[in-house]
Design a protein around this motif. Structure first.
Motif, PDB file in Angstrom:
ATOM      1  N   TRP A  43      41.692 116.197 -90.672  1.00 33.31           N
ATOM      2  CA  TRP A  43      42.757 115.716 -90.708  1.00 33.31           C
ATOM      3  C   TRP A  43      42.670 114.086 -91.106  1.00 33.31           C
ATOM      4  O   TRP A  43      41.608 113.191 -90.573  1.00 33.31           O
ATOM      5  N   GLN A  44      43.298 113.445 -92.121  1.00 33.97           N
ATOM      6  CA  GLN A  44      43.293 112.273 -92.400  1.00 33.97           C
ATOM      7  C   GLN A  44      44.461 111.615 -93.115  1.00 33.97           C
ATOM      8  O   GLN A  44      45.397 112.215 -93.323  1.00 33.97           O
ATOM      9  N   MET A  45      44.463 110.365 -93.205  1.00 31.65           N
ATOM     10  CA  MET A  45      45.552 109.554 -93.601  1.00 31.65           C
ATOM     11  C   MET A  45      45.039 109.253 -95.258  1.00 31.65           C
ATOM     12  O   MET A  45      43.770 108.972 -95.399  1.00 31.65           O
ATOM     13  N   SER A  46      46.018 109.510 -96.253  1.00 30.00           N
ATOM     14  CA  SER A  46      45.625 109.358 -97.469  1.00 30.00           C
ATOM     15  C   SER A  46      46.757 108.543 -98.108  1.00 30.00           C
ATOM     16  O   SER A  46      47.964 108.686 -98.067  1.00 30.00           O
ATOM     17  N   SER A  47      46.323 107.360 -98.993  1.00 27.94           N
ATOM     18  CA  SER A  47      47.217 106.595 -99.666  1.00 27.94           C
ATOM     19  C   SER A  47      47.171 106.818-101.178  1.00 27.94           C
ATOM     20  O   SER A  47      46.440 107.499-101.922  1.00 27.94           O
ATOM     21  N   GLY A  48      48.511 106.936-101.761  1.00 28.27           N
ATOM     22  CA  GLY A  48      48.596 107.083-103.383  1.00 28.27           C
ATOM     23  C   GLY A  48      48.614 108.480-103.591  1.00 28.27           C
ATOM     24  O   GLY A  48      47.648 108.947-104.457  1.00 28.27           O
ATOM     25  N   ASN A  49      49.188 109.328-102.998  1.00 31.69           N
ATOM     26  CA  ASN A  49      49.241 110.670-103.403  1.00 31.69           C
ATOM     27  C   ASN A  49      50.146 111.433-104.375  1.00 31.69           C
ATOM     28  O   ASN A  49      49.419 111.845-105.345  1.00 31.69           O
ATOM     29  N   ILE A  50      51.676 111.198-104.516  1.00 35.45           N
ATOM     30  CA  ILE A  50      52.267 111.443-105.543  1.00 35.45           C
ATOM     31  C   ILE A  50      52.080 110.512-106.698  1.00 35.45           C
ATOM     32  O   ILE A  50      52.060 110.473-107.905  1.00 35.45           O
ATOM     33  N   ASN A  51      52.251 109.126-106.236  1.00 37.12           N
ATOM     34  CA  ASN A  51      51.922 107.877-107.140  1.00 37.12           C
ATOM     35  C   ASN A  51      50.884 107.011-106.597  1.00 37.12           C
ATOM     36  O   ASN A  51      51.205 106.819-105.332  1.00 37.12           O
ATOM     37  N   GLY A  52      50.316 106.393-107.122  1.00 38.62           N
ATOM     38  CA  GLY A  52      49.132 105.668-106.777  1.00 38.62           C
ATOM     39  C   GLY A  52      49.842 104.329-106.118  1.00 38.62           C
ATOM     40  O   GLY A  52      50.738 103.780-106.732  1.00 38.62           O
ATOM     41  N   SER A  53      49.513 103.907-104.746  1.00 37.85           N
ATOM     42  CA  SER A  53      50.133 102.826-104.237  1.00 37.85           C
ATOM     43  C   SER A  53      49.718 101.506-105.196  1.00 37.85           C
ATOM     44  O   SER A  53      48.447 101.126-105.524  1.00 37.85           O
TER      45      SER A  53
END
Length: 385
Positions: free
Chosen positions: A46-56
């Motif tokens: 389980w983890q948090m993820s940034s920029g999934n559909i669009n990159g942050s």
């Protein structure tokens, strides 16, 4: 006194006119989610993820009217990880895009800097991972770079305006290696047509010394060792040339859109790059991949979209592997700037992968599974500013 007032008024008028003819805009996007993967290196996570559909990202874009239908423009865009605050793209400050150039209302734009290639520009929009799916659902390893994982440094780019729905363009990257004109050179070209319910795009990409010029063009990249981390094609990172041909299209009827894409990727003369580890069986050969994607999305309401996609990848040449992948996702708009999304992605691998071992599933952006299967589920939100 009256003369001074007239002069001040005239200067103020000129200043206002100059301001109206140029602009600088601060913009950005925040994309964050929580994911579950059943097997990464032998363990679930389980983890948090940034920029999934669009990159942050955040960026600045500017324009200046030069008169006669001509203008100047620039873009500098920085990627980052929202959950850690770290810079994206290997630590590059403006690793997403950075360019400056000229634009013509009757022809198009001509820019210099760090760009996306023509595959991302023209056939790219027809891939599900460039629409509603997160990048984990891109073609395995983004082997064809249609998802735009790797940008092009030191490049000159042209993009046309629309001529009755037809657009086209090309890019050339100078290698910059003294005495070796062809080393690290990259070039691409593409075109797209979009008018009414039907749209399509085509593109070509040619990369010399891809381990360094394409996959190793960030601040943290190695200048001597391998820069490819996925098992999909890490065994071919020592290739002299990577070539990609891509075509995609879509048809919209009512709230439904059906899309399809095909790419063919070749890694030629594997083993030609000194210092890049290569399985002995791959040396001197060419590895190729067929990739075919079929996707569908339905806009139930202006705020709610549901999508599904199936992707099939087949390796041949010195390559004998198959990857089959399915994605199911939904996006719901809470406002014009904020939405929430959820996706499930499954991949199955078979055959022998680029490392010479039995193939295991390796969704784009994840640590490889220890089995032929890998499943990921993610929920998240996006906000634009």
């Amino acid at each position: 006194m009256k003369t001074r007032m007239v002069v001040v008024a005239a200067l103020a008028s000129i200043s206002g006119l100059a301001h109206a003819q140029s602009s600088v805009t601060l913009y950005g996007l925040i994309d964050i989610g929580v994911l579950y993967a059943n097997n990464t290196g032998g363990h679930s996570v389980w983890q948090m993820s940034s920029g999934n559909i669009n990159g942050s990202r955040w960026g600045l874009r500017g324009t200046e009217d030069l008169g006669g239908g001509l203008g100047a423009l620039f873009v500098i865009e920085s990627g980052y990880s929202l959950n850690t605050g770290r810079l994206g793209q290997g630590g590059d400050l403006f690793g997403r895009q950075a360019y400056v150039g000229f634009t013509s209302q009757s022809v198009g734009s001509f820019t210099l800097g760090r760009h996306y290639d023509s595959l991302t520009d023209y056939p790219g929009p027809f891939e599900a991972a460039n629409q509603w799916s997160p990048y984990f659902g891109a073609h395995p390893g983004d082997l064809d770079n249609v998802n735009g994982t790797n940008r092009i440094n030191n490049s000159i780019k042209f993009k046309s305006i629309s001529f009755g729905g037809l657009t086209f363009g090309g890019l050339y990257s100078l290698g910059g290696v003294a005495g070796q004109t062809g080393r690290n050179q990259i070039w691409s070209a593409g075109a797209a047509y979009n008018r009414g319910p039907f749209a399509f795009g085509v593109g070509y990409l040619n990369v010399r010394n891809p381990n360094f010029s394409l996959y190793g063009n960030n601040a943290s990249s190695s200048t001597t060792a391998i820069n490819v981390t996925n098992r999909i094609f890490s065994g071919y990172a020592s290739a002299n040339t990577q070539e990609v041909i891509a075509a995609g299209g879509s048809y919209t009827f009512g709230g439904a859109t059906v899309g399809a894409m095909y790419t063919n990727t070749a890694f030629r003369n594997v083993g030609s790059q000194a210092g890049v580890a290569t399985p002995a069986a791959n040396v001197g050969g060419t590895a190729r991949f067929h990739n075919a994607e079929l996707n569908f999305k339905y806009q139930f309401t202006p705020s709610w979209l549901v999508g599904a996609a199936y992707d099939y990848t087949k390796g041949y040449g010195i390559n004998d592997v198959k990857y089959q992948q399915g994605v199911l996702g939904t996006v719901y708009l809470l406002s014009k700037r904020t939405d929430v999304y959820a996706d499930v992605i499954y991949q199955h691998a078979s055959g022998t992968d680029s490392t010479g071992a039995s193939a295991v599933a390796n969704l784009n952006g994840l640590t490889p599974s220890t089995t032929p299967n890998q499943v990921l589920g993610i929920v998240g939100m996006r906000h634009r500013f």
